[in-house]
Design a protein around this motif. Structure first.
Motif, short mmCIF file in Angstrom:
data_model
loop_
_atom_site.label_atom_id
_atom_site.label_comp_id
_atom_site.label_asym_id
_atom_site.label_seq_id
_atom_site.Cartn_x
_atom_site.Cartn_y
_atom_site.Cartn_z
N ILE A 106 0.87 -1.17 0.00
CA ILE A 106 0.00 0.00 0.00
C ILE A 106 0.90 1.22 0.00
CG2 ILE A 106 -1.95 1.16 1.11
CD1 ILE A 106 -2.32 -1.42 2.79
N LYS A 107 0.75 2.09 -1.00
CA LYS A 107 1.65 3.21 -1.17
C LYS A 107 0.88 4.53 -1.01
CE LYS A 107 2.71 1.62 -5.24
NZ LYS A 107 3.30 1.15 -6.52
N PHE A 108 1.37 5.39 -0.12
CA PHE A 108 0.73 6.66 0.15
C PHE A 108 1.61 7.83 -0.28
CE2 PHE A 108 -0.98 3.87 3.52
CZ PHE A 108 -2.34 4.02 3.29
N PHE A 109 1.03 8.73 -1.07
CA PHE A 109 1.66 10.02 -1.33
C PHE A 109 0.83 11.05 -0.58
CE2 PHE A 109 1.59 13.92 -4.13
CZ PHE A 109 2.78 14.44 -3.62
N LEU A 110 1.42 11.65 0.45
CA LEU A 110 0.72 12.68 1.21
C LEU A 110 0.86 14.00 0.45
CD1 LEU A 110 1.78 11.80 4.89
CD2 LEU A 110 -0.07 10.86 3.48
N HIS A 111 -0.25 14.42 -0.10
CA HIS A 111 -0.28 15.55 -1.05
C HIS A 111 -0.47 16.86 -0.29
CE1 HIS A 111 -0.60 17.66 -4.69
NE2 HIS A 111 -1.87 17.47 -4.98
N LEU A 112 0.63 17.58 -0.11
CA LEU A 112 0.65 18.82 0.65
C LEU A 112 0.75 20.01 -0.30
CD1 LEU A 112 1.02 19.85 3.70
CD2 LEU A 112 3.45 19.98 3.14
N SER A 113 0.07 21.11 0.04
CA SER A 113 0.21 22.33 -0.76
C SER A 113 1.46 23.08 -0.35
CB SER A 113 -1.02 23.23 -0.58
OG SER A 113 -1.05 23.75 0.74
N LYS A 114 1.98 23.87 -1.27
CA LYS A 114 3.19 24.65 -0.99
C LYS A 114 2.92 25.67 0.12
CE LYS A 114 6.99 27.01 -3.33
NZ LYS A 114 7.49 27.58 -4.61
N GLU A 115 1.71 26.23 0.15
CA GLU A 115 1.36 27.21 1.17
C GLU A 115 1.30 26.56 2.55
OE1 GLU A 115 0.20 30.54 3.35
OE2 GLU A 115 1.30 30.27 1.48
#
Length: 290
Positions: free
Chosen positions: A180-189
């Motif tokens: 199970i692969k997670f990419f934690l998608h964070l904004s630059k702000e």
């Protein structure tokens, strides 16, 4: 609000555009107290599933977390896995490879740490660094001494590495390691705000360095590298999940739901007792009852 794991899964063969994947969604909790109750319930269920996983000894679970700095990988691992028996769960973090590791193929150092059946392995960063940070900073390839690969051109390097990763994950899946692969998608702000919080809080200063600011300058390049990676390596049996990470509470609940849903699909049960073993247990009980 019910969490549907499929909403965050990257379909196999799809072309990922991270601008179309939100970094924040509506909260799946009603407040801090509700979040704590939901997370506690998830942790308890995961603990029960881990006992079944260990007892059955048939499958291994590999969780992979990738993200930009300050996206909350450590927090997800710490909070979601807090109730799992430490004997059945191991966490590995990967920094810059050592001189010895550079003399091996790029999958070698992580392959040594793969979980055995009955256990959960967690990679805080992973072999995917070799198609992310190395793609953004291709000069790292020279340290790996791959002259044949370097002479074939950069584009070929990444395609070959994607293929090696997919082949490895297919091999692991055939041998009952569920990935199970997670990419934690964070904004630059949001990253900016968290960096400022780390500077302002003395107990968090250790988490921050000049290198973090330097890497932030490559944000656009990293997003492109992630898009290429997610598109090339999300498969039906080893999918990527793009988790909106601007809200830490939401991210933890989404990740725990995805893990629980995946483990539930294994339909784990405790091993059945054979007739002979049951007979032995009855005899032992008689001895203990005297």
């Amino acid at each position: 609000m019910k969490i549907d794991s499929k909403d965050y899964r990257v379909p196999e063969g799809s072309e990922v555009n991270l601008k179309k994947w939100p970094t924040r969604v509506a909260p799946v909790y009603r407040g801090t107290e509700d979040y704590q109750e939901l997370l506690k319930a998830h942790v308890e269920k995961l603990s029960d599933q881990q006992q079944l996983l260990y007892a059955s000894g048939r499958y291994a679970i590999l969780l992979i977390f990738q993200a930009m700095d300050a996206a909350g990988k450590d927090g997800v691992i710490r909070h979601v896995m807090s109730g799992v028996n430490p004997q059945g769960c191991q966490v590995f973090s990967y920094k810059h490879p050592s001189a010895a590791e550079l003399k091996h193929d790029f999958l070698w150092r992580t392959t040594r740490d793969l979980p055995e059946r009955g256990k959960i392995g967690i990679f805080n960063r992973s072999y995917y660094e070799e198609v992310l940070i190395v793609r953004v900073h291709p000069e790292i390839l020279h340290a790996e001494g791959l002259q044949r690969v370097l002479s074939s051109g950069e584009k070929a390097i990444w395609q070959e590495r994607y293929q090696s990763i997919v082949d490895l994950e297919r091999h692991l899946d055939r041998n009952d390691t569920r990935i199970i692969k997670f990419f934690l998608h964070l904004s630059k702000e949001e990253q900016r705000k968290r960096f400022l919080a780390r500077i302002d809080a003395p107990d968090k200063n250790w988490k921050f360095s000049t290198a973090d600011i330097q890497e932030r300058k490559y944000w656009r390049q990293y997003m492109k590298a992630y898009e290429k990676c997610l598109s090339a390596t999300s498969t039906k049996r080893a999918p990527w999940y793009v988790v909106p990470a601007d809200d830490k509470f939401n991210a933890r609940l989404i990740c725990s739901t995805v893990i629980l849903d995946t483990v539930a699909e294994l339909k784990l049960t405790f091993p059945k007792t054979t007739t002979n073993h049951r007979r032995e247990l009855k005899e032992l009980r008689k001895q203990l009852a005297k």
